[in-house]
Structures are given as C-alpha cells and as structure tokens.
Design an enzyme around this catalytic site. Sequence first.
Site, PDB file in Angstrom:
ATOM      1  N   GLU B  52      31.907  25.718  35.165  1.00 56.25           N
ATOM      2  CA  GLU B  52      33.095  26.204  34.440  1.00 56.25           C
ATOM      3  C   GLU B  52      33.259  25.553  33.068  1.00 56.25           C
ATOM      4  O   GLU B  52      33.818  26.153  32.154  1.00 56.25           O
ATOM      5  CB  GLU B  52      34.364  25.982  35.268  1.00 56.25           C
ATOM      6  CG  GLU B  52      34.479  26.903  36.485  1.00 56.25           C
ATOM      7  CD  GLU B  52      33.803  26.339  37.729  1.00 56.25           C
ATOM      8  OE1 GLU B  52      33.090  25.319  37.612  1.00 56.25           O
ATOM      9  OE2 GLU B  52      33.992  26.913  38.820  1.00 56.25           O
ATOM     10  N   LYS B 164      47.352  33.706  44.015  1.00 56.32           N
ATOM     11  CA  LYS B 164      46.623  34.827  44.604  1.00 56.32           C
ATOM     12  C   LYS B 164      47.548  35.952  45.070  1.00 56.32           C
ATOM     13  O   LYS B 164      47.219  37.136  44.941  1.00 56.32           O
ATOM     14  CB  LYS B 164      45.775  34.315  45.780  1.00 56.32           C
ATOM     15  CG  LYS B 164      44.662  35.281  46.152  1.00 56.32           C
ATOM     16  CD  LYS B 164      43.704  34.666  47.156  1.00 56.32           C
ATOM     17  CE  LYS B 164      42.613  35.654  47.543  1.00 56.32           C
ATOM     18  NZ  LYS B 164      41.696  35.079  48.550  1.00 56.32           N
ATOM     19  N   MET B 482      22.946   8.075  18.763  1.00 55.60           N
ATOM     20  CA  MET B 482      24.134   7.644  18.028  1.00 55.60           C
ATOM     21  C   MET B 482      24.694   6.348  18.621  1.00 55.60           C
ATOM     22  O   MET B 482      25.150   5.463  17.898  1.00 55.60           O
ATOM     23  CB  MET B 482      25.189   8.756  18.065  1.00 55.60           C
ATOM     24  CG  MET B 482      26.395   8.517  17.205  1.00 55.60           C
ATOM     25  SD  MET B 482      25.965   8.258  15.466  1.00 55.60           S
ATOM     26  CE  MET B 482      26.148   9.902  14.784  1.00 55.60           C
TER      27      MET B 482
HETATM   28  C1  LIG Z   1      29.552  11.983  15.996  1.00 59.37           C
HETATM   29  C2  LIG Z   1      30.553  12.624  15.075  1.00 59.37           C
HETATM   30  C3  LIG Z   1      30.587  12.272  13.738  1.00 59.37           C
HETATM   31  C4  LIG Z   1      31.442  12.899  12.852  1.00 59.37           C
HETATM   32  N1  LIG Z   1      31.356  12.600  11.527  1.00 59.37           N
HETATM   33  C5  LIG Z   1      32.029  13.370  10.635  1.00 59.37           C
HETATM   34  C6  LIG Z   1      31.812  13.243   9.232  1.00 59.37           C
HETATM   35  O1  LIG Z   1      31.026  12.433   8.776  1.00 59.37           O
HETATM   36  N2  LIG Z   1      32.493  14.065   8.410  1.00 59.37           N
HETATM   37  C7  LIG Z   1      33.384  15.011   8.880  1.00 59.37           C
HETATM   38  O2  LIG Z   1      33.945  15.750   8.091  1.00 59.37           O
HETATM   39  N3  LIG Z   1      33.620  15.123  10.183  1.00 59.37           N
HETATM   40  C8  LIG Z   1      32.959  14.349  11.077  1.00 59.37           C
HETATM   41  N4  LIG Z   1      33.167  14.537  12.415  1.00 59.37           N
HETATM   42  C9  LIG Z   1      34.184  15.514  12.844  1.00 59.37           C
HETATM   43  C10 LIG Z   1      35.579  14.894  12.866  1.00 59.37           C
HETATM   44  O3  LIG Z   1      35.713  14.133  14.043  1.00 59.37           O
HETATM   45  C11 LIG Z   1      36.680  15.985  12.832  1.00 59.37           C
HETATM   46  O4  LIG Z   1      36.495  16.890  13.870  1.00 59.37           O
HETATM   47  C12 LIG Z   1      36.686  16.768  11.547  1.00 59.37           C
HETATM   48  O5  LIG Z   1      36.522  15.938  10.433  1.00 59.37           O
HETATM   49  C13 LIG Z   1      38.001  17.524  11.420  1.00 59.37           C
HETATM   50  O6  LIG Z   1      37.849  18.559  10.520  1.00 59.37           O
HETATM   51  P1  LIG Z   1      39.072  19.166   9.725  1.00 59.37           P
HETATM   52  O7  LIG Z   1      39.822  18.093   9.016  1.00 59.37           O
HETATM   53  O8  LIG Z   1      38.526  20.265   8.907  1.00 59.37           O
HETATM   54  O9  LIG Z   1      40.107  19.652  10.806  1.00 59.37           O
HETATM   55  P2  LIG Z   1      40.094  20.725  11.967  1.00 59.37           P
HETATM   56  O10 LIG Z   1      40.009  20.004  13.249  1.00 59.37           O
HETATM   57  O11 LIG Z   1      39.183  21.863  11.744  1.00 59.37           O
HETATM   58  O12 LIG Z   1      41.605  21.187  11.844  1.00 59.37           O
HETATM   59  C14 LIG Z   1      41.978  22.216  11.013  1.00 59.37           C
HETATM   60  C15 LIG Z   1      43.277  21.909  10.281  1.00 59.37           C
HETATM   61  O13 LIG Z   1      43.633  23.090   9.576  1.00 59.37           O
HETATM   62  C16 LIG Z   1      44.878  23.559  10.009  1.00 59.37           C
HETATM   63  N5  LIG Z   1      44.821  25.011  10.083  1.00 59.37           N
HETATM   64  C17 LIG Z   1      44.375  25.803  11.075  1.00 59.37           C
HETATM   65  N6  LIG Z   1      44.485  27.093  10.750  1.00 59.37           N
HETATM   66  C18 LIG Z   1      45.021  27.116   9.500  1.00 59.37           C
HETATM   67  C19 LIG Z   1      45.390  28.166   8.614  1.00 59.37           C
HETATM   68  N7  LIG Z   1      45.229  29.459   8.927  1.00 59.37           N
HETATM   69  N8  LIG Z   1      45.926  27.824   7.415  1.00 59.37           N
HETATM   70  C20 LIG Z   1      46.125  26.518   7.091  1.00 59.37           C
HETATM   71  N9  LIG Z   1      45.797  25.502   7.886  1.00 59.37           N
HETATM   72  C21 LIG Z   1      45.250  25.798   9.076  1.00 59.37           C
HETATM   73  C22 LIG Z   1      45.143  22.926  11.341  1.00 59.37           C
HETATM   74  O14 LIG Z   1      46.536  22.817  11.565  1.00 59.37           O
HETATM   75  C23 LIG Z   1      44.434  21.581  11.194  1.00 59.37           C
HETATM   76  O15 LIG Z   1      45.283  20.620  10.605  1.00 59.37           O
HETATM   77  C24 LIG Z   1      32.336  13.880  13.319  1.00 59.37           C
HETATM   78  C25 LIG Z   1      32.348  14.197  14.668  1.00 59.37           C
HETATM   79  C26 LIG Z   1      31.454  13.606  15.543  1.00 59.37           C
HETATM   80  C27 LIG Z   1      31.461  14.016  16.982  1.00 59.37           C
HETATM   81  C1  LIG Z   2      30.599  13.710  27.131  1.00 62.47           C
HETATM   82  C2  LIG Z   2      30.305  12.577  26.217  1.00 62.47           C
HETATM   83  N1  LIG Z   2      29.954  11.372  26.726  1.00 62.47           N
HETATM   84  C3  LIG Z   2      29.669  10.341  25.902  1.00 62.47           C
HETATM   85  C4  LIG Z   2      29.712  10.490  24.549  1.00 62.47           C
HETATM   86  C5  LIG Z   2      29.373   9.324  23.615  1.00 62.47           C
HETATM   87  N2  LIG Z   2      28.181   9.639  22.813  1.00 62.47           N
HETATM   88  C6  LIG Z   2      28.255  10.093  21.545  1.00 62.47           C
HETATM   89  S1  LIG Z   2      26.762  10.439  20.872  1.00 62.47           S
HETATM   90  C7  LIG Z   2      25.956   9.943  22.275  1.00 62.47           C
HETATM   91  C8  LIG Z   2      24.463   9.973  22.362  1.00 62.47           C
HETATM   92  C9  LIG Z   2      23.930  11.345  22.241  1.00 62.47           C
HETATM   93  O1  LIG Z   2      22.543  11.305  22.465  1.00 62.47           O
HETATM   94  P1  LIG Z   2      21.639  12.572  22.176  1.00 62.47           P
HETATM   95  O2  LIG Z   2      22.277  13.794  22.699  1.00 62.47           O
HETATM   96  O3  LIG Z   2      20.271  12.303  22.649  1.00 62.47           O
HETATM   97  O4  LIG Z   2      21.694  12.697  20.598  1.00 62.47           O
HETATM   98  P2  LIG Z   2      21.140  11.731  19.443  1.00 62.47           P
HETATM   99  O5  LIG Z   2      22.296  10.881  19.020  1.00 62.47           O
HETATM  100  O6  LIG Z   2      20.009  10.927  20.006  1.00 62.47           O
HETATM  101  O7  LIG Z   2      20.731  12.668  18.381  1.00 62.47           O
HETATM  102  C10 LIG Z   2      26.880   9.518  23.247  1.00 62.47           C
HETATM  103  C11 LIG Z   2      26.516   9.005  24.561  1.00 62.47           C
HETATM  104  C12 LIG Z   2      30.094  11.766  24.066  1.00 62.47           C
HETATM  105  N3  LIG Z   2      30.212  12.023  22.755  1.00 62.47           N
HETATM  106  N4  LIG Z   2      30.358  12.787  24.916  1.00 62.47           N
END
Ligand SMILES: Cc1cc2nc3c(=O)[nH]c(=O)nc-3n(C[C@H](O)[C@H](O)[C@H](O)COP(=O)(O)OP(=O)(O)OC[C@H]3O[C@@H](n4cnc5c(N)ncnc54)[C@H](O)[C@@H]3O)c2cc1C
Ligand SMILES: Cc1ncc(C[n+]2csc(CCOP(=O)(O)OP(=O)(O)O)c2C)c(N)n1
Lengths: 187, 584
Positions: B52, B164, B482
Amino acid sequence: MSALKLKKGLSKHSAYDLKDPNAEVIESHTLAVIVDNEAGVLARVIGLFSGRGYNIESLTVAEVDHQGHLSRITVVTRGTPSVIEQIKAQLGRIVPVHEVHDLTVEGPSVERELALFKVTGQGDKRIEALRLAEIFRANVVDSTLESFVFEMTGTPQKIDAFAELMRPLGLVEVARTGVAALSRGGA
Amino acid sequence: MTKSMTGAKMVVEALRDQGVEVVFGYPGGAVLPIYDEIFQQNEIRHILVRHEQAAVHAAEGYARSTGKPGVVLVTSGPGATNAVTGLTDALLDSIPIVVLTGQVPTFMIGTDGFQEADTVGITRPCTKHNWLVKETDRLAETLHQAFHVATTGRPGPVLIDIPKDVQFATGDYTDPRKTKTEHYQPQVKGDIEVITRLVEAMEIAERPVFYTGGGVINSGDAATQLLRELVEATGFPVTSTLMGLGAYPASGKSWLGMLGMHGLYEANLAMHGCDLMINLGARFDDRITGRIADFSPNSLKAHVDIDPSSINKVVHVELPIVGDVAHVLEDMLRVWKSRGRKVNKEGLAKWWKQIEEWKKVDCLSFDQSGKTIKPQHALARLEALTKGHDRYITTEVGQHQMWAAQYLNFEDPNRWMTSGGLGTMGYGFPASIGVQMAHPDALVINVAGEASWLMNMQEMGTAVQFRLPVKQFILNNERLGMVRQWQELLHGERYSHSWSEALPDFVKLAEAFGAKGIQCSDPADLDDAIMEMINYDGPVIFDCLVEKHENCFPMIPSGAPHNEMLLGDASTQDAIGAKGAVLV
Ligand SMILES: Cc1cc2nc3c(=O)[nH]c(=O)nc-3n(C[C@H](O)[C@H](O)[C@H](O)COP(=O)(O)OP(=O)(O)OC[C@H]3O[C@@H](n4cnc5c(N)ncnc54)[C@H](O)[C@@H]3O)c2cc1C
Ligand SMILES: Cc1ncc(C[n+]2csc(CCOP(=O)(O)OP(=O)(O)O)c2C)c(N)n1
C-alpha cells in the site's frame, strides 16, 4: 545595502503589523476559533498545538450556533509574537475552521471563567470563608455542616486570587471551565 | 432527480464524476464491496500494487506528472497504516491525492474488531483533511469535497474512511455540482498594494534574484509561462529549490541552477549576496536557509505563497504576499509594464558580471578518468542520451537524488518527481509506475540508489503485470551513500551500518520478475548500455556499478551559511561544528 528600504507593516498578513516579530517577549493571547461542529475538530486543534509544540493555557469549546453547526473554541496561548502569528495561520489552515480571532489584539474584550471551589472546615475558618465569598460575590451552591461549594464567575485573575485566599481556609478541590471571551462593543 | 445506489457504487460513480481514470490500490475485507463495483465497470483502471505504501507513491507520481489528483484505494487496518508514509510524503511535498480506506462496520467501531485501526486518528496529522463517513447519504458529497480540498489552495493528501456497512447500504447520490465547497476557498489574489511595492523594489534593485519553488509547479502551467515571461523581460537571475525544477528551463539564459545544501555555488552565492530576493512558492526550508541568522543578510525579501502559514514561519520577510503564484505573477507583470518596464540596468550588468565569476568556479566539474564509473558521469551520459526524449524522471533518496538534480536538466514542469520534504527512500520506483500510467508512451526513468530501491522492489511485479516500461537506473555504490558521507564528515569516518551487504544480483532479479536486467561497470560500455535500456520495450533494472566513496558536492554543512560551502573533499576536514552536528 542599496536603496531598498521599505516600511514595515505593509500587509495585513504580516507579523510586521503587530510588533517586532523578532522580539523574544512572551505574550499571552486569547484566540476565538469558529469551527464546524463535526467529529474530530477538537482533536485537530489540540493535535496542532501538541504536534507543533505550542502552549495551551486554557481551552473551552461548545456549540454556539445549533442551526449552523458551529462551535466556538476559546484558546488562551502563550508565545513570542511570531509564534502567535504562526499559531493563528496554522489554525486558519484547518479545513473546518471558519474564523480565527485574536481577541488580545482586535480591540477590547471581556474574559470570563466559571469556577467551583470546595472548602471544608469548622468554626472561625468557616465563617471567614463565607465572608470572603461574599466580598468576591461567589455563591454558595452546596453546603453541609463541614463544607461549602462556592461558585464564582470572573476573570481568571480574580479566580486565582480567590483560590489563594481559600487555600488556608480549607480549600480541597477546584473545578474551572477555562476562559470564555468576547470582544466588547457592537462589532 | 436524485439517484439512489449503494455506497460502494457511489464511490465508483463519484470517482467517474471527478474525472478519475486510474486508481492505485490493494484489496481486503473492508473494501470488498468497492472492489466488486470496480470489477463491474471498465472506465476506471485499477492498478494492483504490491504494497500500500507503493500505491500512495504511485498516486503521487501520477499527480505530480499530470497536475491532477492521484487516487488510492486500500483496506482497513494494515492497508491504512501502510499508507501512512505515503500520506506524510504527500503532505510535506504538497501533492494532491485522495486516499480511500475501508473500515470495520460502524457498529463495530471501537470494539478492536478484526483489522480495525483508528484510521482518521492515525492520519489526522499526516493529511490535509480526513473524514470518517458514517452515513451513506453523506458519502458522495464527502468524496466530492475531498477532491476539492485536495486540489484547492495548497494541495495535499486527503483521506476518506468508509465503514463496510456504509458501502453496502443504499443512499442518495449527490452530484458534484450540488456539493457545498464555498467554505473552503483560499485566497488566490495577492494584495495589490504590496505587489506594487515589490515592483518598485524590482525597478531599483541592483542584485535581484528569483527564488522559485514547488509552489510554481503546484500553481500550474500559467504560473510557469508567466514566470518565464517575467524572467525574460527583467533579465533577473533565477534559481529554484529541488521541488521547483523545470518551472524555469535549465537552458534558459537566466538560470543559475538549484540552490540549497547541495545547490550550485553561483545559486547560493547569489542568494547570499542579493539585495532583493523574490520567493515564488518556496518555503524557506532548512536545506535552503542554512544558518538562519546569516541567511541572505542584506536583502529585502518578498514571499509569494498561497498558505499564510508559510509566510514568516522561518524567515521574516518585508513583503509578504498571500496568493497563488500565477495570479500574483500576472499582477506583477501588469504593474511592472504599466510603470514603464524599468530595471536597474547598470546594477544588473554588474550583478551578472559577478555571477559569471562565480560560474567560473565550475562547481559541478568532476574527473572521469579512471576505470570506475563516477555517478556524476553516469548521470551526465544519461542526460546526453535521453535529451531529445519525452522524458520523466523520478528519484529515490540519497546522493543519487542530489546528483540527478545537479546533472539532469529540466526544461518543463511536472517532469521531475522526487521526495523532498520527507525524503522517503522507496518513493522513486512506485512513483515511476504512477508516472508511466499517466504517460504510457513516455520514457520514465527512476534514478535510484541500491539501498532505496530495495525498499519497494516488490513493485517489479506491478511493472511487469501492467506492462509499464519503467527504467530503474540504479547507481549502485554498495553504500547508504548519503549516510556514509555524513559519517565521514561528522563521525570520524566510523561507518556504522552504512553499507549494502548481501545485495541481490540485479540482473537475475529482473529476470526472475520477467523483466530485463543490464549491468554496467566499465565507463567504456556505459553509452551502449544506456541505449540498450532506452530501446528496450519493457521494464529494465539497470545496475550501474559506480565509485563507492564518491561524495556529493557542493555541500553547505548543516548550520553553516551559504558562503561557507564545501566544494570538494579537500575542504571537508572538521567542516561541521558542534552546533551543526545536532541538525539533520
Ligand atoms: C537528501 C535531501 C537533500 C536535499 N537537499 C536540497 C537542496 O540542496 N536544495 C533544495 O532546494 N532542496 C533540497 N532538498 C529538499 C528540501 O528538503 C525541501 O523539500 C525543498 O527544498 C522544499 O522546496 P520548496 O521550498 O520549493 O517547497 P515545497 O515543499 O514545494 O512547498 C511549496 C510551497 O509553495 C506553496 N504553494 C503551493 N501551491 C502554491 C500556489 N498555487 N501558489 C503559491 N504558493 C503555493 C506552499 O504553500 C509551500 O509553501 C533535499 C531533500 C533531501 C531528501
Ligand atoms: C525510509 C528512510 N529511511 C532512512 C533514511 C535515511 N537515509 C537518507 S539517504 C540514505 C541512504 C540512501 O542510500 P542509497 O539509496 O543507496 O543512495 P545513495 O545515497 O547511496 O545514492 C538513508 C539511509 C531515509 N531517507 N528514508
């Protein structure tokens, strides 16, 4: 810095309207939240406060418009000005929330709370408790030879003060409703 | 005339009235009546996932790549709880999805009945809104309201829990046009006075920058068009968050690349040094701001967001504008044009000169000289070889995700599906399935890490069963890359449990599912192998064996400001202080 200087307080949606949002002062605000009276709505409001780490000092809720299925939740909360702004914005996002009023900033308001006090004792203490209750305009709603139950309506401060006075006189239990509040005047 | 029907039939009827074409789901006791109705019709397709969680991610991929809501159907208890990660993911990334869950009959609620869970209680904090429907007469109306709430204002996931007995009972069907939605109508027009102040600032700004986010994508095609028009007309540089990639084309001349923790040097320094920051639909996430106190210290900031709670939540802005990006951009353009299309030409020319200097640092350069494939090289080749295709990219979470954001170029919105806010490993594969369902003829690639990919690998069954030719491009470093990188920088190179052992043979795994497997380890073979993947008509697992210890740069260590970026391994010694170490 270039010439890009702008006045604060440009939008009604901004914390800048109120006061310096970076100020670290903690304020107490009374919010009135009008919601659809449907299952789970209180859980949503409470979940918001606990989930985001906000304070609840007092909370009351009851249906106020039977036909419109609307309830009024009165929350007294504390936080910095920017946290209070966030709380209001977050409350406003909850789908069954119709209106959020900050009674603390929207003009003068009245706040009332109802409290019941059980005071036990005999002799002089009993007489003194009764005398003070009169001064505070508390009503006796139950009495036995050793106890009274007083009922009082007033501001939370007045209720606090009365409880303080009753403590040495045999106060054993207090029940409070929490604050109900309305803005003053016709608006 | 009101139509009378069973609750189960109402569900299918309402989905049809809402224009739903695909449902991702998994059956069970508490939704059998609805599955029976699905069996007896042909308009709505049901995709049977293998878990799911995957149904929800597939619906997210479908939604993000089409702009339409994704729909999920699962059973009570474990079906509902398995959906929780997907719901939270959709909430954090503002993805519109509608999840229908079965529930034990109303008269058994609260008795710890078989497969009973307090689904609305569990999902209250991870949905935009949810409903438990106790009367069949209310069901159709609730379903229509659910679609309205999911797609209006800031989009998000909603859930409807349907006992249900409510599915079996007969009631009156409410037409979507007769459904009350007026109470939930978020503001879309921005305050024109503040917009005018913003335009005034744009006319004189010396170092402006557009900081765009997922909200531009959420807002839709009009927003992207208007953004492009405004950027071209003003000549202001534009950067984007991970979630907003594609709103402004990567080939556009004002493009700075992604910003943030793993963003480009020029983008982050432009943010740090600007005097006017125009945030369009981004939420000042901590991956963007770094240390708040040092975040873009000398700029005037404007923030356009449809959700008032996004504004002044993290960063205080001088020009807050509550409204929809497209509506506000339209007003900005109109006001700017009517005032004579002015910009500070002299200032801008100097600003661009400075930006060009930063670009010369060439922060994404890498050296592919050895015999091992560098992950960056793999992605650069993937980019080159898929450029002309009708291409959609999904990702898992980790280094590969960041490299994909850095090395793949997005020319259009809705072509990039990634788990940003929650960072859910296991998102990308099911999301690719949802995307492929929506775009059967497109080239859909999931850029994955081997560890993430394993989290929802059961979906190979779904891909094969429904003939969805999704390409699983696994950058296999045999590491939880990472995590390993953070342990290197933060925990004295003690690599606690951050490697992938006992990995399957991915080629055999593909074959076991009836799909194609390709392995590549030699840079010399890479192009041919990628072409083989592209040209194969069916699902592929591409096991790309890459350099095991490559780090992802640039990197702003947590708790540091933008101008303290790490550009390569040489600079990483003691890069993260004690304060930064507690951050994630
Ligand atoms: C391993 C990892 C590393 C990351 N590193 C980075 C990085 O280096 N750089 C990066 O940018 N991100 C990174 N992220 C992602 C980060 O965590 C956030 O998800 C991201 O930066 C949020 O994007 P955003 O500010 O565009 O907001 P979103 O989460 O896309 O939110 C959208 C915003 O717009 C508003 N909105 C929605 N619809 C409308 C509309 N119609 N009009 C006006 N406003 C609206 C919402 O209210 C909200 O405030 C990383 C994520 C991971 C998992
Ligand atoms: C469900 C979940 N568990 C743990 C984490 C923490 N976490 C972030 S990146 C990462 C490693 C991911 O490894 P892989 O998919 O092999 O990608 P790589 O960083 O090697 O490119 C982990 C464990 C997460 N983001 N999501």
